[in-house]
Design an enzyme around this catalytic site. Structure first.
Site, PDB file in Angstrom:
ATOM      1  N   ASP A 148      -1.231 -12.739  -1.419  1.00 53.68           N
ATOM      2  CA  ASP A 148      -2.382 -11.841  -2.100  1.00 53.68           C
ATOM      3  C   ASP A 148      -3.043 -10.805  -1.121  1.00 53.68           C
ATOM      4  O   ASP A 148      -3.561 -11.208  -0.133  1.00 53.68           O
ATOM      5  CB  ASP A 148      -3.525 -13.266  -2.381  1.00 53.68           C
ATOM      6  N   ILE A 149      -2.704  -9.645  -1.714  1.00 55.94           N
ATOM      7  CA  ILE A 149      -3.141  -8.662  -0.942  1.00 55.94           C
ATOM      8  C   ILE A 149      -4.654  -8.612  -0.581  1.00 55.94           C
ATOM      9  O   ILE A 149      -5.075  -8.079   0.215  1.00 55.94           O
ATOM     10  CB  ILE A 149      -2.821  -7.324  -1.612  1.00 55.94           C
ATOM     11  N   GLY A 166      -3.905  -7.665 -13.288  1.00 59.77           N
ATOM     12  CA  GLY A 166      -3.170  -7.625 -12.139  1.00 59.77           C
ATOM     13  C   GLY A 166      -4.025  -7.603 -10.896  1.00 59.77           C
ATOM     14  O   GLY A 166      -4.913  -8.116 -10.644  1.00 59.77           O
ATOM     15  N   VAL A 167      -3.243  -6.776 -10.024  1.00 59.81           N
ATOM     16  CA  VAL A 167      -3.702  -6.521  -8.648  1.00 59.81           C
ATOM     17  C   VAL A 167      -5.165  -5.974  -8.739  1.00 59.81           C
ATOM     18  O   VAL A 167      -6.129  -6.413  -8.097  1.00 59.81           O
ATOM     19  CB  VAL A 167      -2.853  -6.078  -7.692  1.00 59.81           C
ATOM     20  N   ASP A 168      -5.596  -5.208  -9.892  1.00 60.95           N
ATOM     21  CA  ASP A 168      -6.732  -4.516  -9.807  1.00 60.95           C
ATOM     22  C   ASP A 168      -7.935  -5.491 -10.102  1.00 60.95           C
ATOM     23  O   ASP A 168      -9.032  -5.568  -9.652  1.00 60.95           O
ATOM     24  CB  ASP A 168      -6.599  -3.586 -11.047  1.00 60.95           C
ATOM     25  N   ASN A 189      -6.076   1.833 -12.634  1.00 65.94           N
ATOM     26  CA  ASN A 189      -5.647   2.692 -13.855  1.00 65.94           C
ATOM     27  C   ASN A 189      -6.401   4.095 -14.067  1.00 65.94           C
ATOM     28  O   ASN A 189      -7.310   3.913 -12.947  1.00 65.94           O
ATOM     29  CB  ASN A 189      -5.982   1.826 -15.208  1.00 65.94           C
ATOM     30  N   GLY A 214       4.107  -4.372 -12.259  1.00 60.53           N
ATOM     31  CA  GLY A 214       3.685  -5.350 -13.121  1.00 60.53           C
ATOM     32  C   GLY A 214       3.382  -4.788 -14.660  1.00 60.53           C
ATOM     33  O   GLY A 214       4.513  -4.532 -15.260  1.00 60.53           O
TER      34      GLY A 214
END
Ligand code: ADP
Length: 168
Positions: A12-13, A34-36, A26, A121
């Protein structure tokens, strides 16, 4: 032989205590899935408040904010291409994400930076091709820039891990 400043990790970043993590954002820069979504949840509402002042971000470009409640000091937000067959400049746009994010790190004197697998993703970029662009573009950038000390690719699936592993 790949550059010793490149590293690969699974996980997990949002957990990394480094200078900057990169967000696969985006164009609105107002959060998403997602990661955002994970980055905004971990950073807290002040991140969204700062993002609202940035007037969005074009595909391939990058913008920096503070990290707020994240262990990372800064977030570099970049917008990957949506895969639509590869004839719409997707490879160049994806390479620009890596290059422009790294350039922002250099400009801000940031030495440790981590990337997620941008566009891999919801944006459906073919994994093997995306991994090659990530590694090649970053390696090329590091050849010309000595201030960045470590770039970690943080990935979340076996398939993506394997694609990077072959290149590093
Ligand atoms: P995009 O819209 O650019 O495709 P996504 O967030 O949908 O971005 O996916 C990018 C990659 O990030 C995917 O491989 C996804 O599994 C991965 N990912 C999701 N959450 C995290 C996280 N917390 N840390 C690292 N990678 C993550």
């Amino acid at each position: 032989m790949s550059d010793s400043r490149l590293a690969l990790a699974r996980g997990d970043i949002t957990k990394l205590a480094i200078d900057a993590i990169v967000n696969a954002a985006n164009t609105a820069l107002l959060g998403g899935g997602g990661v955002d979504g994970a980055i905004h949840r971990a950073a807290g509402p002040q991140l969204l408040a700062e993002c609202k002042t940035l007037a969005g971000c074009r595909s391939g470009e990058a913008k920096i904010t503070r990290g707020y409640s994240l262990p990372a000091r800064f977030v570099i937000h970049t917008v990957g291409p949506v895969w639509s067959g590869g004839e719409s400049g997707e490879p160049e746009t994806l390479a620009n994400c890596y290059r422009n994010s790294l350039q922002i790190a250099v400009t801000n004197d940031l030495r440790t930076i981590a990337f997620p697998a941008i566009s891999c993703g919801v944006y459906r970029y073919p994994i093997v091709d995306a991994a090659r662009i990530a590694v090649d573009t970053t390696s090329e950038f590091l050849r010309e820039n000595n201030s960045v000390e470590q770039v970690t690719f943080v990935v979340s699936t076996d398939e993506i891990y394997a694609a990077y592993r072959r290149l590093l």
